[in-house]
Design a protein around this motif. Structure first.
Motif, short mmCIF file in Angstrom:
data_model
loop_
_atom_site.label_atom_id
_atom_site.label_comp_id
_atom_site.label_asym_id
_atom_site.label_seq_id
_atom_site.Cartn_x
_atom_site.Cartn_y
_atom_site.Cartn_z
N MET A 215 63.41 97.64 69.02
CA MET A 215 62.35 97.33 69.97
C MET A 215 60.99 97.59 69.33
O MET A 215 60.85 98.45 68.46
CB MET A 215 62.51 98.19 71.23
CG MET A 215 63.83 98.02 71.96
SD MET A 215 64.02 96.36 72.66
CE MET A 215 62.73 96.37 73.92
N SER A 216 59.99 96.87 69.75
CA SER A 216 58.65 97.04 69.18
C SER A 216 58.11 98.44 69.41
O SER A 216 57.32 98.95 68.60
CB SER A 216 57.68 96.02 69.79
OG SER A 216 58.04 94.71 69.40
N ASN A 217 58.53 99.08 70.50
CA ASN A 217 58.03 100.42 70.81
C ASN A 217 58.97 101.52 70.34
O ASN A 217 58.88 102.66 70.78
CB ASN A 217 57.77 100.56 72.31
CG ASN A 217 59.04 100.34 73.13
OD1 ASN A 217 60.11 100.05 72.59
ND2 ASN A 217 58.92 100.46 74.45
N SER A 218 59.89 101.18 69.43
CA SER A 218 60.86 102.16 68.93
C SER A 218 60.16 103.34 68.25
O SER A 218 59.21 103.16 67.48
CB SER A 218 61.82 101.50 67.94
OG SER A 218 62.63 102.47 67.31
N LYS A 219 60.64 104.54 68.53
CA LYS A 219 60.10 105.75 67.90
C LYS A 219 61.09 106.32 66.88
O LYS A 219 60.96 107.46 66.44
CB LYS A 219 59.81 106.82 68.97
CG LYS A 219 58.85 106.37 70.06
CD LYS A 219 57.49 105.99 69.50
CE LYS A 219 56.53 105.58 70.62
NZ LYS A 219 55.23 105.11 70.09
N ASP A 220 62.06 105.52 66.51
CA ASP A 220 63.07 105.95 65.55
C ASP A 220 62.40 106.33 64.24
O ASP A 220 61.66 105.54 63.64
CB ASP A 220 64.07 104.81 65.32
CG ASP A 220 65.23 105.22 64.41
OD1 ASP A 220 65.16 106.30 63.81
OD2 ASP A 220 66.20 104.44 64.32
N SER A 221 62.65 107.55 63.77
CA SER A 221 62.01 108.02 62.54
C SER A 221 62.41 107.18 61.34
O SER A 221 61.67 107.10 60.35
CB SER A 221 62.38 109.49 62.28
OG SER A 221 63.79 109.64 62.15
N ASN A 222 63.57 106.53 61.40
CA ASN A 222 64.01 105.67 60.30
C ASN A 222 63.15 104.42 60.17
O ASN A 222 63.20 103.73 59.15
CB ASN A 222 65.48 105.26 60.49
CG ASN A 222 66.42 106.43 60.36
OD1 ASN A 222 66.20 107.33 59.55
ND2 ASN A 222 67.47 106.45 61.16
N GLN A 223 62.39 104.12 61.21
CA GLN A 223 61.56 102.92 61.20
C GLN A 223 60.11 103.20 60.79
O GLN A 223 59.29 102.28 60.74
CB GLN A 223 61.57 102.27 62.59
CG GLN A 223 62.95 101.96 63.14
CD GLN A 223 63.68 100.91 62.32
OE1 GLN A 223 63.07 100.18 61.56
NE2 GLN A 223 64.99 100.85 62.48
N ILE A 224 59.80 104.45 60.50
CA ILE A 224 58.41 104.81 60.22
C ILE A 224 57.83 103.98 59.09
O ILE A 224 56.69 103.50 59.16
CB ILE A 224 58.29 106.32 59.90
CG1 ILE A 224 58.52 107.14 61.18
CG2 ILE A 224 56.93 106.64 59.32
CD1 ILE A 224 58.50 108.63 60.97
#
Length: 348
Positions: A215-224
């Motif tokens: 999702m565009s608002n993902s807070k997943d640290s892997n996506q940083i």
């Protein structure tokens, strides 16, 4: 008491050490100088920039075993005056440098860390040092190799600054031309690139599937890392916000399709070409730093394996395609694939 003191060594001979050249440093016998064989991690840098390394650079002498090269940007009148003539000068390619003993720099210069951090460190052999012939010559070769690696590293960083934009523009152009292929991968839900897995391979720990969605608002640290990608593909971005609009239909994007290359093979597939067709500097790009297997702080390791840092790993080549849910569904339908409505699963 006097009899217990060590005697004065009188039977010694001055050593006329030979001039070190780059041909000496590239001779296979140099491996005998190291505690472990050289791994050749930065061999591409050595080949590319070695012509910039002069014999003068390699053969530094002085009682202080550390010298620094100060670049033109820091050669202010105030700095030159503060050094009171305690420096030498020479050129590397078109760049003019001041050569200063490190101790002299700190004794005379009032500019401190800012100039020092931008300088290039060299090692110099102490001509008054005692030791066996083999010990002295081995240390002389190590200093020369260190200096060679320092200049190679400097040249690599300089070319990165000069050509980063050129490489990024090339990648963007190829990615846009290859969007249909990327859309197909989005519809399939994966982009698997099989890499050789053997002990000597750079791909041993790399993942094969380089595609993911969130999702565009993902807070997943892997996506940083993707937040800072320079390749954000969208219809447009709303100024002063993080709102992107769907590349397919121009509506507000709520999904991110992410391609995360790690090695040149991945990048070539994303760009729709073979590895050999990538610009030469992208053929040495990696998403992760390649490090020596050994600790140079406790072992004598070839400086060329650990001192130069591949600047091209700084390029964030993650590709982010911004889509709305409807845009994603359109892509899937056009490729006869069923949309994976993962956002519903996340809300269960």
């Amino acid at each position: 008491m006097a009899q217990e003191l060590p005697g004065i060594v009188e039977d010694y001979k001055p050593l006329e050490a030979p001039l070190i050249t780059t041909s000496v440093l590239t001779d296979p016998s140099m491996d005998l100088d190291w505690d472990y064989p050289a791994e050749g991690i930065n061999s591409w840098m050595e080949k590319r920039y070695n012509d910039l390394v002069s014999d003068e650079i390699l053969n530094q002498n002085g009682k202080n075993d550390n010298k620094i090269l100060i670049g033109e940007a820091d050669q202010s009148d105030e700095l030159i005056t503060s050094l009171q003539g305690h420096y030498n000068e020479f050129d590397i390619s078109t760049n003019h440098f001041l050569v200063v003993d490190k101790d002299t720099f700190w004794n005379f210069n009032v500019f401190g860390d800012s100039v020092y951090k931008r300088s290039i460190e060299l090692k110099s052999a102490d001509p008054s040092k005692f030791g066996t012939k083999n010990e002295i010559l081995r240390e002389q070769r190590w200093f020369a190799r260190y200096n060679q690696a320092s200049i190679v590293n400097y040249a690599a960083q300089q070319e990165f600054v000069q050509r980063k934009s050129e490489m990024m523009d090339w990648v963007r152009e190829r990615i846009y031309k290859n969007l249909d292929f990327l859309y197909q991968s989005i519809a399939q839900g994966e982009l698997e690139i099989i890499k050789p897995k053997n002990k000597s391979s750079n791909y041993t720990f790399m993942k094969d599937n380089i595609f993911s969605m969130c999702m565009s608002n993902s807070k997943d640290s892997n996506q940083i890392k993707i937040w800072f990608s320079e390749i954000q593909i969208c219809d447009r971005k709303e100024e002063y916000t993080n709102n992107y609009y769907c590349k397919k239909n121009g509506t507000l994007a709520t999904l991110k399709a992410i391609f995360s290359p790690e090695v040149p093979l991945d990048l070539a597939v994303l760009c729709g070409c073979n590895v050999e067709e990538l610009p030469d500097l992208l053929q040495v790009w990696r998403a992760h730093e390649e490090r020596s297997s050994y600790n140079h702080n406790i072992n004598r390791i070839d400086p060329m394996d650990w001192l130069p840092k591949n600047p091209w790993i700084k390029l964030n080549l993650n590709i982010v395609i911004h889509l709305s849910k409807r845009g994603y569904t359109q892509i899937c339908k056009s490729h006869n694939a069923k949309p994976h409505r993962f956002w519903k699963e996340d809300n269960v």
